[in-house]
Design a protein around this motif. Structure first.
Motif, mmCIF file in Angstrom:
data_model
loop_
_atom_site.group_PDB
_atom_site.id
_atom_site.type_symbol
_atom_site.label_atom_id
_atom_site.label_comp_id
_atom_site.label_asym_id
_atom_site.label_seq_id
_atom_site.Cartn_x
_atom_site.Cartn_y
_atom_site.Cartn_z
ATOM 1 N N VAL A 177 -9.368 35.575 51.072
ATOM 2 C CA VAL A 177 -10.017 36.407 50.065
ATOM 3 C C VAL A 177 -9.156 37.614 49.719
ATOM 4 N N ILE A 178 -8.897 37.777 48.429
ATOM 5 C CA ILE A 178 -8.277 38.992 47.903
ATOM 6 C C ILE A 178 -9.391 39.735 47.180
ATOM 7 N N HIS A 179 -9.875 40.806 47.793
ATOM 8 C CA HIS A 179 -11.030 41.521 47.243
ATOM 9 C C HIS A 179 -10.551 42.691 46.404
ATOM 10 N N ALA A 180 -10.899 42.671 45.111
ATOM 11 C CA ALA A 180 -10.410 43.696 44.182
ATOM 12 C C ALA A 180 -11.532 44.105 43.234
ATOM 13 N N PRO A 181 -12.528 44.846 43.729
ATOM 14 C CA PRO A 181 -13.684 45.180 42.898
ATOM 15 C C PRO A 181 -13.490 46.365 41.943
ATOM 16 N N THR A 182 -12.421 47.143 42.114
ATOM 17 C CA THR A 182 -12.180 48.264 41.200
ATOM 18 C C THR A 182 -11.057 47.913 40.234
ATOM 19 N N ALA A 183 -10.980 48.661 39.139
ATOM 20 C CA ALA A 183 -9.975 48.378 38.113
ATOM 21 C C ALA A 183 -8.555 48.471 38.666
ATOM 22 N N SER A 184 -8.303 49.491 39.474
ATOM 23 C CA SER A 184 -6.956 49.656 40.024
ATOM 24 C C SER A 184 -6.626 48.559 41.032
ATOM 25 N N GLU A 185 -7.591 48.211 41.883
ATOM 26 C CA GLU A 185 -7.383 47.134 42.851
ATOM 27 C C GLU A 185 -7.185 45.794 42.142
ATOM 28 N N ARG A 186 -7.919 45.614 41.079
ATOM 29 C CA ARG A 186 -7.821 44.376 40.302
ATOM 30 C C ARG A 186 -6.424 44.208 39.700
ATOM 31 N N ALA A 187 -5.948 45.255 39.057
ATOM 32 C CA ALA A 187 -4.615 45.198 38.444
ATOM 33 C C ALA A 187 -3.542 44.938 39.488
ATOM 34 N N ALA A 188 -3.657 45.616 40.621
ATOM 35 C CA ALA A 188 -2.670 45.448 41.693
ATOM 36 C C ALA A 188 -2.731 44.042 42.279
ATOM 37 N N ALA A 189 -3.943 43.513 42.449
ATOM 38 C CA ALA A 189 -4.103 42.178 43.027
ATOM 39 C C ALA A 189 -3.527 41.107 42.114
ATOM 40 N N VAL A 190 -3.805 41.213 40.822
ATOM 41 C CA VAL A 190 -3.275 40.235 39.867
ATOM 42 C C VAL A 190 -1.752 40.292 39.841
ATOM 43 N N ALA A 191 -1.207 41.500 39.851
ATOM 44 C CA ALA A 191 0.247 41.657 39.799
ATOM 45 C C ALA A 191 0.925 41.143 41.067
ATOM 46 N N SER A 192 0.314 41.418 42.210
ATOM 47 C CA SER A 192 0.953 41.079 43.487
ATOM 48 C C SER A 192 0.646 39.664 43.964
ATOM 49 N N HIS A 193 -0.563 39.170 43.672
ATOM 50 C CA HIS A 193 -1.001 37.906 44.264
ATOM 51 C C HIS A 193 -1.417 36.851 43.244
ATOM 52 N N GLY A 194 -1.289 37.171 41.954
ATOM 53 C CA GLY A 194 -1.758 36.253 40.926
ATOM 54 C C GLY A 194 -1.190 34.851 41.022
ATOM 55 N N THR A 195 0.056 34.732 41.422
ATOM 56 C CA THR A 195 0.686 33.406 41.477
ATOM 57 C C THR A 195 0.100 32.521 42.574
ATOM 58 N N ARG A 196 -0.670 33.112 43.499
ATOM 59 C CA ARG A 196 -1.261 32.335 44.594
ATOM 60 C C ARG A 196 -2.733 32.007 44.375
ATOM 61 N N VAL A 197 -3.368 32.668 43.426
ATOM 62 C CA VAL A 197 -4.819 32.551 43.250
ATOM 63 C C VAL A 197 -5.200 31.181 42.702
ATOM 64 N N GLU A 198 -6.157 30.536 43.371
ATOM 65 C CA GLU A 198 -6.668 29.230 42.944
ATOM 66 C C GLU A 198 -8.086 29.314 42.401
ATOM 67 N N ILE A 199 -8.844 30.325 42.845
ATOM 68 C CA ILE A 199 -10.247 30.484 42.449
ATOM 69 C C ILE A 199 -10.490 31.961 42.133
ATOM 70 N N VAL A 200 -11.280 32.221 41.106
ATOM 71 C CA VAL A 200 -11.735 33.579 40.805
ATOM 72 C C VAL A 200 -13.257 33.597 40.830
ATOM 73 N N LEU A 201 -13.812 34.596 41.521
ATOM 74 C CA LEU A 201 -15.260 34.815 41.507
ATOM 75 C C LEU A 201 -15.515 36.177 40.899
ATOM 76 N N THR A 202 -16.255 36.213 39.797
ATOM 77 C CA THR A 202 -16.522 37.436 39.059
ATOM 78 C C THR A 202 -17.993 37.445 38.655
ATOM 79 N N ASN A 203 -18.359 38.238 37.664
ATOM 80 C CA ASN A 203 -19.688 38.159 37.060
ATOM 81 C C ASN A 203 -19.560 38.422 35.571
ATOM 82 N N GLY A 204 -20.679 38.374 34.854
ATOM 83 C CA GLY A 204 -20.629 38.479 33.409
ATOM 84 C C GLY A 204 -20.082 39.794 32.910
ATOM 85 N N VAL A 205 -20.470 40.884 33.545
ATOM 86 C CA VAL A 205 -20.010 42.203 33.114
ATOM 87 C C VAL A 205 -18.539 42.401 33.460
ATOM 88 N N THR A 206 -18.134 42.021 34.650
ATOM 89 C CA THR A 206 -16.751 42.215 35.104
ATOM 90 C C THR A 206 -15.793 41.265 34.398
#
Length: 310
Positions: free
Chosen positions: A25-54
């Motif tokens: 699990v790469i947990h990135a619930p804030t905007a800054s954490e999200r941007a950093a997670a996508v930049a650093s780990h995006g190439t490894r991500v197989e599943i995304v769990l979000t919600n309608g607002v996010t």
């Protein structure tokens, strides 16, 4: 080897523990954490769990070449780039049906709290005021209930209203043939008929400011508005103006355009009841939503049809 899950929403410790058992699990619930997670780990991500607002953006999808499944925890998915994801061959699912009862319960609570002015009466009682010094409030029983969006949640709201002997009317894009309720071909016509209008329609561009000044005027000074759907459906400025002018009896809102910030235009109004977008949150509904996601993930990676595809 565990599959890599990018989690874009806040979750309780118990749910997080369950996810950690099943995924990396790469947990990135804030905007800054999200941007950093996508930049650093995006190439490894197989599943995304979000919600309608996010939601999940197209540029984020581009940064995840291994992504094959994107899920919204709840029923809504208005900020998920659905068409773009589909074009990439990404499977999509939501949590339809997992929090319907909780949301419908909360809608009824907001109806009662608003029509009966429960928060104001609680405050008055704590200040030592007795009923003789307070205005009488109308009852909810036998008021006409209008439901904007008679989907699974809207139908459950209608069921709860029926228990209060409330005649039920509704507006959808088209009439349903599996319900006994009265159909109205426009929001305006529904608002003119009902005493309490409950919004249960999806968010997004097609429903933005569907509840405007003209609809509020049609609902009238004895009418009440309840929103458990999306804040974007209601024109907040028009709502504030109607409430201040006495052109609407009251409003109960679980969602608003400015969230997570509260709606500043409404905070000083005694005839508004506000809750923090929590209608669908309960231990029971969160567990059901998590189980639905896990089932969808299992089905997807087994090459089988999803339980709740978007």
């Amino acid at each position: 080897m565990k599959r890599t899950l990018l989690l874009l929403i806040t979750m309780g410790e118990r749910s997080l523990s369950t996810l950690h058992e099943r995924f990396e699990v790469i947990h990135a619930p804030t905007a800054s954490e999200r941007a950093a997670a996508v930049a650093s780990h995006g190439t490894r991500v197989e599943i995304v769990l979000t919600n309608g607002v996010t939601g999940l953006r197209a540029d984020e999808i581009d940064a995840m070449p291994k992504l094959t499944l994107a899920c919204a925890l709840g029923a809504g998915y208005e900020n998920l780039a659905v068409d773009y994801a589909r074009a990439r061959g990404i499977a999509l699912a939501n949590g339809a049906g997992t929090n319907d009862d909780c949301v419908a319960d909360h809608a009824l609570a907001l109806m009662l709290a608003t029509v009966r002015a429960i928060p104001a009466l609680d405050k008055a009682c704590r200040q030592g005021l007795w009923r003789d010094d307070l205005p009488m409030r109308p009852q909810l029983a036998r008021k006409r209930l209008g439901v904007l969006g008679l989907g699974t949640i809207g139908k459950k709201i209608a069921q709860r209203g029926a228990a209060f002997d409330m005649p039920v009317g509704y507006h959808n894009r088209s009439a349903r043939h599996d319900v006994p309720h009265r159909y109205f071909d426009s929001v305006q016509a529904l608002a003119e008929w009902c005493d309490v209008l409950v919004i249960a329609t999806p968010g997004g561009a097609s429903t933005k400011h569907l509840i405007d000044a003209s609809v509020l005027q049609a609902l009238g000074p004895q009418g009440f508005l309840v929103n458990i759907a999306r804040g974007s459906v209601v024109d907040t400025s028009a709502l504030a103006a109607a409430l201040r002018a006495g052109e609407l009896g009251g409003a109960g809102l679980d969602v608003y355009e400015t969230e997570p910030k509260p709606p500043a235009e409404l905070l000083d109004l005694a005839n508004v009841v506000l809750t923090p977008h929590i209608a669908g949150w309960s231990p029971e509904s969160m567990q059901a939503s998590l189980e639905c996601f896990l089932e969808n993930a299992d089905l997807h990676f087994a090459g089988r049809p999803l339980r709740t595809p978007i």
